[in-house]
Design a protein around this motif. Sequence first.
Motif, mmCIF file in Angstrom:
data_model
loop_
_atom_site.group_PDB
_atom_site.id
_atom_site.type_symbol
_atom_site.label_atom_id
_atom_site.label_comp_id
_atom_site.label_asym_id
_atom_site.label_seq_id
_atom_site.Cartn_x
_atom_site.Cartn_y
_atom_site.Cartn_z
ATOM 1 N N ASP A 106 0.670 -1.441 0.139
ATOM 2 C CA ASP A 106 0.344 -0.115 0.379
ATOM 3 C C ASP A 106 1.112 0.916 -0.150
ATOM 4 N N THR A 107 2.180 0.987 1.385
ATOM 5 C CA THR A 107 2.641 2.343 1.195
ATOM 6 C C THR A 107 3.510 2.812 -0.560
ATOM 7 N N LEU A 112 2.275 2.005 -3.398
ATOM 8 C CA LEU A 112 1.378 2.255 -4.794
ATOM 9 C C LEU A 112 0.551 3.881 -4.147
ATOM 10 N N ARG A 113 1.403 4.377 -2.820
ATOM 11 C CA ARG A 113 0.285 5.562 -2.340
ATOM 12 C C ARG A 113 1.699 6.464 -3.216
ATOM 13 N N ALA A 114 2.662 6.092 -2.812
ATOM 14 C CA ALA A 114 4.173 6.600 -3.559
ATOM 15 C C ALA A 114 4.198 7.115 -4.462
#
Length: 185
Positions: free
Chosen positions: A52-53, A55-57
Motif C-alpha cells: 500500500d505504501t 502504491l500510494r507513493a
Amino acid sequence: MMRSDKPRVYLAGPDVFRADSDTHGAHLIQLCAAHGVTGVYPADNDMVAGIDTMLRAGQPPSEVARAIFRANADRLRTCDAVLANIDPFRSPGADNGTAWEMGMAYGLGLPVFAYTSDLRTTREKISNWHCAPFSVQDGITRDRDGMMVEDFGEVDNLMLTCSVVGERVHPDFLSALRAAAAHLA
C-alpha cells in the motif's frame, strides 16, 4: 528476523488472492500455532502495508511486483518447510506462484507438504478444461491441439506431486499441517 523455537512453515497458495485473505491467513496461522509450528503467510499485514505504501507513493507496478517477489523469497528462506495449497487456480492445475515456491523449497532442501480439495487426476482435470476432447495416438493420450496429456494418475503435474514428502498430496489443509508438524517435531 528473530527465530522462535517453533519450526516455521511457509503457507504457499492462491489464498493470498481471496477477498478475505487477511482473515483467512490469520486463521491458517492460528491452526499452525495449535499444531506447534509458526505459520508464515505470504500476505501478512506487514506485506500488505508495504505494498500500500509503495502504491500510494506512485511506485511503478513492476517495482511493487519485484518487492513482493523478494519479500516472499526471503520469507521462504527463513522457513523449515512449505505447506502448499495446490487447488486448481485459474487453470486445471496449481497456481504458478505456488508451483515456483514449491520448486524453490525443494531446491533449498526444505520438506514440502501439499494439499488440494480436488483429488481428480491431471487427466481428469484437463478433460474438463478447454483442451478436451482427447484422442489416443500410439497409446498416448493427446488433447485437441495434439499435445500429450500427462496421465500418471497424479493430482497435478508430476514435478509438483513428486516433490512433496512421501509423494503424497493431502486432501485438506489440516491433514497436510498434521503431517508437516509431525515431520518437523
